[in-house]
Design a protein around this motif. Structure first.
Motif, PDB file in Angstrom:
ATOM      1  N   TRP A  62      -7.553 -14.356 -10.252  1.00 29.78           N
ATOM      2  CA  TRP A  62      -7.905 -13.563 -11.432  1.00 29.78           C
ATOM      3  C   TRP A  62      -8.297 -12.138 -11.043  1.00 29.78           C
ATOM      4  CZ3 TRP A  62     -11.648 -17.377 -14.437  1.00 29.78           C
ATOM      5  CH2 TRP A  62     -10.890 -18.439 -14.967  1.00 29.78           C
ATOM      6  N   SER A  63      -8.050 -11.764  -9.806  1.00 31.60           N
ATOM      7  CA  SER A  63      -8.448 -10.454  -9.283  1.00 31.60           C
ATOM      8  C   SER A  63      -7.211  -9.680  -8.854  1.00 31.60           C
ATOM      9  CB  SER A  63      -9.407 -10.624  -8.096  1.00 31.60           C
ATOM     10  OG  SER A  63     -10.498 -11.455  -8.434  1.00 31.60           O
ATOM     11  N   TRP A  64      -7.303  -8.349  -8.926  1.00 34.87           N
ATOM     12  CA  TRP A  64      -6.168  -7.499  -8.607  1.00 34.87           C
ATOM     13  C   TRP A  64      -6.609  -6.367  -7.695  1.00 34.87           C
ATOM     14  CZ3 TRP A  64      -1.354  -8.871 -10.369  1.00 34.87           C
ATOM     15  CH2 TRP A  64      -1.339  -9.916 -11.305  1.00 34.87           C
ATOM     16  N   LEU A  65      -5.722  -5.992  -6.798  1.00 35.58           N
ATOM     17  CA  LEU A  65      -5.968  -4.876  -5.896  1.00 35.58           C
ATOM     18  C   LEU A  65      -4.874  -3.827  -6.064  1.00 35.58           C
ATOM     19  CD1 LEU A  65      -6.958  -6.794  -2.647  1.00 35.58           C
ATOM     20  CD2 LEU A  65      -8.430  -5.205  -3.902  1.00 35.58           C
ATOM     21  N   ALA A  66      -5.281  -2.560  -5.982  1.00 36.56           N
ATOM     22  CA  ALA A  66      -4.334  -1.454  -5.863  1.00 36.56           C
ATOM     23  C   ALA A  66      -4.423  -0.949  -4.431  1.00 36.56           C
ATOM     24  CB  ALA A  66      -4.680  -0.348  -6.843  1.00 36.56           C
ATOM     25  N   GLU A  67      -3.292  -0.758  -3.792  1.00 39.78           N
ATOM     26  CA  GLU A  67      -3.282  -0.337  -2.389  1.00 39.78           C
ATOM     27  C   GLU A  67      -2.372   0.868  -2.193  1.00 39.78           C
ATOM     28  OE1 GLU A  67      -3.917  -4.603  -0.088  1.00 39.78           O
ATOM     29  OE2 GLU A  67      -1.880  -3.959  -0.613  1.00 39.78           O
ATOM     30  N   GLN A  68      -2.785   1.728  -1.285  1.00 44.82           N
ATOM     31  CA  GLN A  68      -1.951   2.832  -0.812  1.00 44.82           C
ATOM     32  C   GLN A  68      -1.942   2.781   0.702  1.00 44.82           C
ATOM     33  OE1 GLN A  68      -3.601   6.404  -2.576  1.00 44.82           O
ATOM     34  NE2 GLN A  68      -2.709   5.990  -4.583  1.00 44.82           N
ATOM     35  N   GLN A  69      -0.746   2.656   1.259  1.00 42.22           N
ATOM     36  CA  GLN A  69      -0.578   2.546   2.709  1.00 42.22           C
ATOM     37  C   GLN A  69      -1.433   1.401   3.281  1.00 42.22           C
ATOM     38  OE1 GLN A  69      -1.521   6.623   3.850  1.00 42.22           O
ATOM     39  NE2 GLN A  69       0.662   7.165   3.809  1.00 42.22           N
ATOM     40  N   GLY A  70      -1.484   0.291   2.526  1.00 40.31           N
ATOM     41  CA  GLY A  70      -2.204  -0.884   2.967  1.00 40.31           C
ATOM     42  C   GLY A  70      -3.708  -0.831   2.796  1.00 40.31           C
ATOM     43  N   ARG A  71      -4.214   0.253   2.213  1.00 36.28           N
ATOM     44  CA  ARG A  71      -5.665   0.403   2.041  1.00 36.28           C
ATOM     45  C   ARG A  71      -6.021   0.246   0.572  1.00 36.28           C
ATOM     46  NH1 ARG A  71      -8.867   4.698   0.655  1.00 36.28           N
ATOM     47  NH2 ARG A  71      -7.028   6.061   0.572  1.00 36.28           N
ATOM     48  N   PRO A  72      -7.041  -0.569   0.245  1.00 33.55           N
ATOM     49  CA  PRO A  72      -7.427  -0.732  -1.161  1.00 33.55           C
ATOM     50  C   PRO A  72      -7.923   0.583  -1.765  1.00 33.55           C
ATOM     51  CG  PRO A  72      -8.351  -2.499   0.174  1.00 33.55           C
ATOM     52  CD  PRO A  72      -7.812  -1.477   1.128  1.00 33.55           C
ATOM     53  N   VAL A  73      -7.390   0.919  -2.944  1.00 37.88           N
ATOM     54  CA  VAL A  73      -7.836   2.115  -3.671  1.00 37.88           C
ATOM     55  C   VAL A  73      -8.263   1.757  -5.092  1.00 37.88           C
ATOM     56  CG1 VAL A  73      -6.448   3.713  -2.300  1.00 37.88           C
ATOM     57  CG2 VAL A  73      -5.450   2.663  -4.360  1.00 37.88           C
ATOM     58  N   GLY A  74      -8.201   0.471  -5.441  1.00 32.16           N
ATOM     59  CA  GLY A  74      -8.627   0.040  -6.769  1.00 32.16           C
ATOM     60  C   GLY A  74      -8.840  -1.451  -6.795  1.00 32.16           C
ATOM     61  N   ARG A  75      -9.751  -1.881  -7.697  1.00 37.03           N
ATOM     62  CA  ARG A  75     -10.067  -3.303  -7.808  1.00 37.03           C
ATOM     63  C   ARG A  75     -10.303  -3.656  -9.266  1.00 37.03           C
ATOM     64  NH1 ARG A  75     -15.816  -5.993  -5.977  1.00 37.03           N
ATOM     65  NH2 ARG A  75     -16.407  -4.852  -7.862  1.00 37.03           N
ATOM     66  N   ALA A  76      -9.770  -4.789  -9.701  1.00 37.13           N
ATOM     67  CA  ALA A  76      -9.999  -5.301 -11.057  1.00 37.13           C
ATOM     68  C   ALA A  76     -10.421  -6.749 -10.954  1.00 37.13           C
ATOM     69  CB  ALA A  76      -8.731  -5.170 -11.902  1.00 37.13           C
ATOM     70  N   ALA A 121      -4.917   2.006 -15.184  1.00 37.82           N
ATOM     71  CA  ALA A 121      -3.976   1.498 -16.190  1.00 37.82           C
ATOM     72  C   ALA A 121      -3.019   0.481 -15.579  1.00 37.82           C
ATOM     73  CB  ALA A 121      -3.198   2.658 -16.810  1.00 37.82           C
ATOM     74  N   ALA A 122      -2.580   0.741 -14.354  1.00 38.78           N
ATOM     75  CA  ALA A 122      -1.660  -0.190 -13.690  1.00 38.78           C
ATOM     76  C   ALA A 122      -2.353  -1.525 -13.405  1.00 38.78           C
ATOM     77  CB  ALA A 122      -1.141   0.425 -12.393  1.00 38.78           C
ATOM     78  N   LEU A 123      -3.626  -1.488 -13.016  1.00 35.90           N
ATOM     79  CA  LEU A 123      -4.372  -2.729 -12.779  1.00 35.90           C
ATOM     80  C   LEU A 123      -4.566  -3.504 -14.083  1.00 35.90           C
ATOM     81  CD1 LEU A 123      -7.042  -1.321 -10.302  1.00 35.90           C
ATOM     82  CD2 LEU A 123      -5.408  -3.142  -9.777  1.00 35.90           C
ATOM     83  N   VAL A 124      -4.896  -2.799 -15.150  1.00 35.14           N
ATOM     84  CA  VAL A 124      -5.054  -3.451 -16.457  1.00 35.14           C
ATOM     85  C   VAL A 124      -3.752  -4.094 -16.890  1.00 35.14           C
ATOM     86  CG1 VAL A 124      -5.430  -3.033 -18.921  1.00 35.14           C
ATOM     87  CG2 VAL A 124      -6.969  -2.003 -17.234  1.00 35.14           C
ATOM     88  N   ARG A 125      -2.670  -3.338 -16.798  1.00 25.01           N
ATOM     89  CA  ARG A 125      -1.369  -3.819 -17.258  1.00 25.01           C
ATOM     90  C   ARG A 125      -0.938  -5.050 -16.469  1.00 25.01           C
ATOM     91  NH1 ARG A 125       1.209   0.377 -16.073  1.00 25.01           N
ATOM     92  NH2 ARG A 125       0.508   1.507 -17.937  1.00 25.01           N
ATOM     93  N   ALA A 126      -1.185  -5.038 -15.163  1.00 25.96           N
ATOM     94  CA  ALA A 126      -0.790  -6.179 -14.334  1.00 25.96           C
ATOM     95  C   ALA A 126      -1.512  -7.447 -14.780  1.00 25.96           C
ATOM     96  CB  ALA A 126      -1.101  -5.885 -12.868  1.00 25.96           C
TER      97      ALA A 126
END
Length: 314
Positions: A51-65, A96-101
């Motif tokens: 139930w959790s989501w991560l946003a990553e850039q170059q393998g590094r977390p930059v967002g959490r939902a 927005a991308a984390l919400v949409r996912a």
């Protein structure tokens, strides 16, 4: 040369991501889920890696939902915590991308919500205003369609109790009676959710949904009561239940023909006594910021504002 932003990958978390989820920190001045609470409620199943989501850039977390649900549920109820390591337009885009996912993955079912809790004085704090603003934009770009500002209250058993009402009588009733009362009090309601459901689906659907929802909450169904004048005339009802954590002023309603006589104070006072008589040390309640009569009732009953809750809903 203008630096380019690395591509962002949005993905559902796995059990292997629990360390990354719990290490996440944020300086935004809105409520967030810290490592201790997340760890504890991963054990209970209220939060789950899936139930959790991560946003990553170059393998590094930059967002959490983080989405929260009941421990026995097969689908979450609310997005409890959305944060990014950046700000401005980038935060909106990642958020927005984390919400949409999440909304896409959880699909059809009971409407989901995204809750942002802020201090009662958040509107006078520029940093809090910005934290609320970008989450609002991300919520609507990600798929939520309406926003309501609500005010949360709480009181404890050590606070002075309001006088117990003497002009009303309280009695148990069956589900059909409560369903009819849910429908009756919808007319002229100041509650944004009630009005939205009625406008979209009609009063019958609202009554069905309300009955199902409040029956699903923790607490004692036998504590629900209808409220009557001495001659037997019904003026309203109370539903004292629980959140996942505290005793709750879950619902009270006065039928339209008996509004304007202060019965809201009687109903709230009775619910307060019901919970404290049951040994509950803390009682919470929430109402729309625009619902000034209910806000006044909470204050008169000895409740204190604890936070402002911005609710984004489908």
């Amino acid at each position: 040369m203008t630096p380019t932003t690395p591509p962002t990958r949005i993905r559902r978390a796995t059990p292997d991501d629990v360390p990354a989820l719990t290490r996440w920190t944020s300086d935004d001045p809105v409520a967030r889920i810290d490592a201790d609470r997340l760890t504890a409620e991963l054990r209970t199943g209220n939060y789950r890696p899936e139930w959790s989501w991560l946003a990553e850039q170059q393998g590094r977390p930059v967002g959490r939902a983080l989405w929260w649900g009941r421990s026995d549920g097969d689908r979450p109820v609310t997005l409890d915590c959305l944060s990014t390591s950046t700000g401005g337009p980038a935060a909106v885009e990642i958020g927005a991308a984390l919400v949409r996912a999440g909304l896409d993955a959880f699909g059809a079912g009971a409407p989901l919500e995204f809750i942002v809790d802020a201090a009662p004085t958040w509107a006078s704090d520029p940093a809090a205003v910005e934290a609320v603003r970008w989450r609002h934009e991300a919520a609507h770009l990600g798929g939520f369609t309406r926003t309501t500002e609500r005010v949360s209250f709480a009181r404890t058993a050590t606070d002075a109790k309001p006088p117990r009402p003497t002009r009303l009588r309280f009695a148990p009733a069956d589900d059909e009676t409560f369903r009819a009362l849910f429908a009756a009090v919808a007319t002229g309601s100041l509650d944004a959710h009630t009005n939205d459901v009625v406008a979209r689906d009609g009063i019958d659907a609202l009554a069905d949904d309300d009955l199902d929802f409040y029956r699903s909450l923790p607490g004692d169904r036998q504590a629900w009561r209808t409220a009557h004048l001495p001659d037997g005339t019904t003026v309203g009802f109370i539903i004292p239940t629980r959140t996942a954590y505290d005793a709750s002023i879950s619902y009270l309603g006065v039928v339209p023909e008996h509004r304007g006589h202060g019965y809201v104070h009687d109903l709230l006072a009775e619910m307060t006594h019901v919970h404290h008589d049951d040994g509950q040390a803390r009682i919470v309640g929430t109402t729309d910021a625009a619902n000034t009569p209910m806000r006044a009732a909470f204050e008169r009953a000895g409740f204190t504002v604890t936070r402002v809750r911005i609710v984004h809903a489908q």
